[in-house]
Design an enzyme around this catalytic site. Structure first.
Site, PDB file in Angstrom:
ATOM      1  N   GLU A 168      47.022  41.779  31.791  1.00 25.12           N
ATOM      2  CA  GLU A 168      46.009  41.720  32.849  1.00 25.12           C
ATOM      3  C   GLU A 168      46.589  41.001  34.049  1.00 25.12           C
ATOM      4  O   GLU A 168      47.247  39.979  33.911  1.00 25.12           O
ATOM      5  CB  GLU A 168      44.769  40.904  32.412  1.00 25.12           C
ATOM      6  CG  GLU A 168      43.923  41.500  31.322  1.00 25.12           C
ATOM      7  CD  GLU A 168      42.719  40.598  30.997  1.00 25.12           C
ATOM      8  OE1 GLU A 168      42.335  39.770  31.844  1.00 25.12           O
ATOM      9  OE2 GLU A 168      42.193  40.729  29.881  1.00 25.12           O
TER      10      GLU A 168
ATOM     11  N   GLU B  35      32.316  44.962  36.804  1.00 26.22           N
ATOM     12  CA  GLU B  35      31.476  44.965  35.602  1.00 26.22           C
ATOM     13  C   GLU B  35      30.345  43.956  35.780  1.00 26.22           C
ATOM     14  O   GLU B  35      30.568  42.746  35.759  1.00 26.22           O
ATOM     15  CB  GLU B  35      32.331  44.651  34.370  1.00 26.22           C
ATOM     16  CG  GLU B  35      33.390  45.720  34.090  1.00 26.22           C
ATOM     17  CD  GLU B  35      34.392  45.316  33.018  1.00 26.22           C
ATOM     18  OE1 GLU B  35      33.991  45.188  31.852  1.00 26.22           O
ATOM     19  OE2 GLU B  35      35.579  45.116  33.354  1.00 26.22           O
TER      20      GLU B  35
ATOM     21  N   LYS C 291      29.419  40.874  33.227  1.00 26.84           N
ATOM     22  CA  LYS C 291      30.362  39.834  32.811  1.00 26.84           C
ATOM     23  C   LYS C 291      29.782  38.469  33.151  1.00 26.84           C
ATOM     24  O   LYS C 291      29.325  38.247  34.274  1.00 26.84           O
ATOM     25  CB  LYS C 291      31.715  40.019  33.511  1.00 26.84           C
ATOM     26  CG  LYS C 291      32.511  41.194  32.957  1.00 26.84           C
ATOM     27  CD  LYS C 291      33.992  41.047  33.268  1.00 26.84           C
ATOM     28  CE  LYS C 291      34.625  40.039  32.315  1.00 26.84           C
ATOM     29  NZ  LYS C 291      36.057  39.848  32.566  1.00 26.84           N
TER      30      LYS C 291
ATOM     31  N   GLU D 281      33.920  36.974  38.477  1.00 25.68           N
ATOM     32  CA  GLU D 281      34.070  37.740  37.233  1.00 25.68           C
ATOM     33  C   GLU D 281      33.531  39.155  37.344  1.00 25.68           C
ATOM     34  O   GLU D 281      33.998  40.056  36.649  1.00 25.68           O
ATOM     35  CB  GLU D 281      33.368  37.018  36.079  1.00 25.68           C
ATOM     36  CG  GLU D 281      34.157  35.843  35.529  1.00 25.68           C
ATOM     37  CD  GLU D 281      35.536  36.271  35.032  1.00 25.68           C
ATOM     38  OE1 GLU D 281      35.593  37.122  34.139  1.00 25.68           O
ATOM     39  OE2 GLU D 281      36.553  35.766  35.553  1.00 25.68           O
TER      40      GLU D 281
END
Ligand SMILES: *[C@@H]1O[C@H](CO)[C@@H](O)[C@H](O)[C@H]1NC(C)=O
Ligand SMILES: *[C@@H]1O[C@H](CO)[C@@H](O)[C@H](O)[C@H]1NC(C)=O
Ligand SMILES: *[C@@H]1O[C@H](CO)[C@@H](O)[C@H](O)[C@H]1NC(C)=O
Length: 512
Positions: A306, A364, A367, A373
């Site tokens: 990542e 997203e 999250k 985030e």
């Protein structure tokens, strides 16, 4: 007369054998160090970028739609956080290489039973492979990053070994590697990079057995590496340019000549012994490399499971905006997919391809944690780009307009109403940046790698890359005196041989 011809023939043969055999003999005396990072031990990797496809959201497109988006972006690899049947099926017959995962909460059961492991492989691998091109299975994610996962630490290796045994039973252990994804805080020290070391708590009991397995199976050590977090944790000390691949390698060349210790130039370049770091990602990767070497596994290769940069966050979260994210990820792709061996790899391991997975495909919305985030995506949930990015690296990051706001970190929330066309790339430039170094045009034509900031390696490396071209050797083989001799010795021998031959043939003639 017959005698003379025969002796001459023998003489010629002998000299020929000498000429031919000498380089080989010198090669035998070559550096043992070659075996430390044997380039042949890892399979050759496709030169594509990867993406993390997470689904912690309630508004994402279907897996089929997501896979179409991934393909349209010319992404070559996909990393999942589980083995969701709908996603695994959607990835079938796409040509996309897939890292699937056995999540943390599945580790215990598989670790304690080879039957359960076999069942897991049946259900999550054999059910989809080979139509879905699973190349790697990640057992667990960031297991060492939180004390809460500590009960699982003892179970990681048994789980990995059970999965590997099952794959071996099905003759798939060559095609499908097993590894895990490790958070960067597994390192207790990462500065300077050469001082990189794993936390004492995990190093010998847990990391070492993992590295032993990775070394034996030629599987990668996957690190989640986020210069963003390091910079955001200390923005006063760390130049944003260092985190964003923005430092100019020409700005510090004068100050490094006597460097034998660690220091930071006025421009923010980190000098670590004879190595120079122009960007934080390289420094983070080499800290991992040093930590692996310190445990005796310098042969294990690192991959980035990542990395990325958030486009928005909570008020007060610095630097998370679209221009910074665009700059980071564009330059990342261009660097990681460069065809130039002086750009590929890291200062301590130059020229080596590093499989890299950007986080993430989508924003997203579910999250947990700070606002950042929920803003790591390259795409909004509706499938449109948050910013334009060329995932093939062909465009060259600096054909995109550099954005001035990157130097002055925006207080968030960054405007999501920025006209995105501001970031649209102009057509690729006709001229090559390698004009700067006319003698070292080692791009392979197609890449418009255009960043001076990416010339992060030392002059030595550049020269070495040039010599490697001469020798037709992979760039990660050390250039030693022996290798130079190997190249030049035949050239020296040839005139000597001809002279000796002429002298002897005249001499033999006079004997008749
Ligand atoms: C095992 O897999 C390899 C390729 O990974 C293949 O060449 C070989 O034929 C396979 N053997 C069996 C017994 O299936
Ligand atoms: C997609 O979502 C973004 C962010 O919500 C929005 O700005 C954009 O207009 C949307 N695009 C389309 C085509 O709906
Ligand atoms: C990019 O930068 C150049 C020069 O700074 C400028 O002329 C051009 O208009 C910019 N392009 C875009 C799309 O902003």
């Amino acid at each position: 007369m017959m005698m003379r011809r025969r002796s001459l023939w023998s003489l010629v043969s002998l000299l020929c054998i000498m000429v031919c055999a000498t380089p080989a003999a010198i090669c035998q005396t070559g550096p043992q160090a070659e075996s430390v990072s044997d380039p042949g031990s890892y399979p050759v990797e496709a030169n594509t970028i990867g993406i993390n496809y997470g689904q912690v959201a309630d508004n994402l497109p279907t897996p089929q739609e997501a896979v179409l988006l991934i393909q349209s972006m010319k992404i070559g690899r996909v990393k999942l956080f589980d083995s969701d049947p709908a996603v695994m099926s959607a990835l079938a017959n796409t040509g996309l290489q897939v890292i699937s995962a056995l999540p943390n909460d599945g580790i215990s059961a598989v670790a304690s039973s080879s039957t359960t492991a076999e069942q897991w492989v049946q259900d999550n691998v054999l059910a989809y492979y080979p139509a879905t091109d699973i190349t790697t299975i990640h057992v667990g994610n960031e297991l060492w990053s939180q004390p809460g996962f500590q009960p699982l630490w003892d179970q990681l290796m048994p789980c990995i070994l059970n999965i590997h045994a099952s794959l071996t039973y099905h003759n798939l252990s060559q095609a499908i590697k097993v590894s895990t994804a490790v958070a960067f805080n597994a390192l207790a020290a990462s500065y300077p990079p050469s001082a990189g070391v794993f936390s004492e708590e995990i190093a010998v009991p847990y990391v070492q057995p993992l590295l032993q397995f990775l070394s034996e199976t030629h599987s990668y050590f996957y690190i989640n590496a986020y210069p963003y977090f390091a910079w955001a944790g200390d923005p006063a000390q760390i130049p944003l340019e260092y985190a964003l691949f923005e430092l100019d390698s020409s700005s510090s060349s004068s100050s490094s000549s006597t460097a034998s210790t660690t220091s930071v130039t006025a421009a923010g370049v980190v000098l670590d012994g004879h190595l120079k770091y122009y960007n934080m990602l390289d420094a983070q990767l080499d800290a991992v490399n040093a930590a692996m070497e310190q445990l005796g596994y310098g042969d294990v290769r690192v991959a980035i499971s990542e990395t990325g940069w958030p486009t928005a966050g909570d008020p007060g979260q610095l630097g998370c905006n679209i221009p910074n994210a665009a700059n980071y990820n564009r330059r990342l792709v261009t660097k990681m997919l460069s065809t130039s061996s002086s750009v590929l790899g890291t200062p301590s391991r130059p020229g080596i391809f590093i499989p890299t997975f950007i986080f993430a495909l989508f924003n997203e919305d579910l999250k947990p944690g700070p606002g950042t985030e929920r803003h790591w995506g390259l795409l909004y949930p509706n499938g449109t780009n948050v910013y334009s990015i060329d995932m093939t690296g062909q465009m060259g990051s600096f054909t995109f307009n550099s954005t001035s706001s990157s130097k002055a970190p925006n207080l968030t929330p960054a405007s999501r109403n920025n006209p995105l066309n501001d970031l649209d790339p102009p057509p690729p430039p006709a001229s090559s940046i390698f004009n700067q170094f006319p003698g070292f045009d080692i791009s392979c034509g197609s890449s418009t790698m255009s960043s001076r900031s990416f010339k992060t390696t030392t002059t030595f490396t550049t020269v070495r890359a040039a010599f490697n071209l001469l020798l037709q050797q992979p760039a990660n083989i050390p250039l030693t005196a022996a290798r130079l001799l190997e190249f030049f010795f035949p050239l020296l021998l040839l005139p000597l041989t001809i002279t000796a031959f002429l002298f002897l043939s005249i001499h033999l003639d006079s004997l008749q």
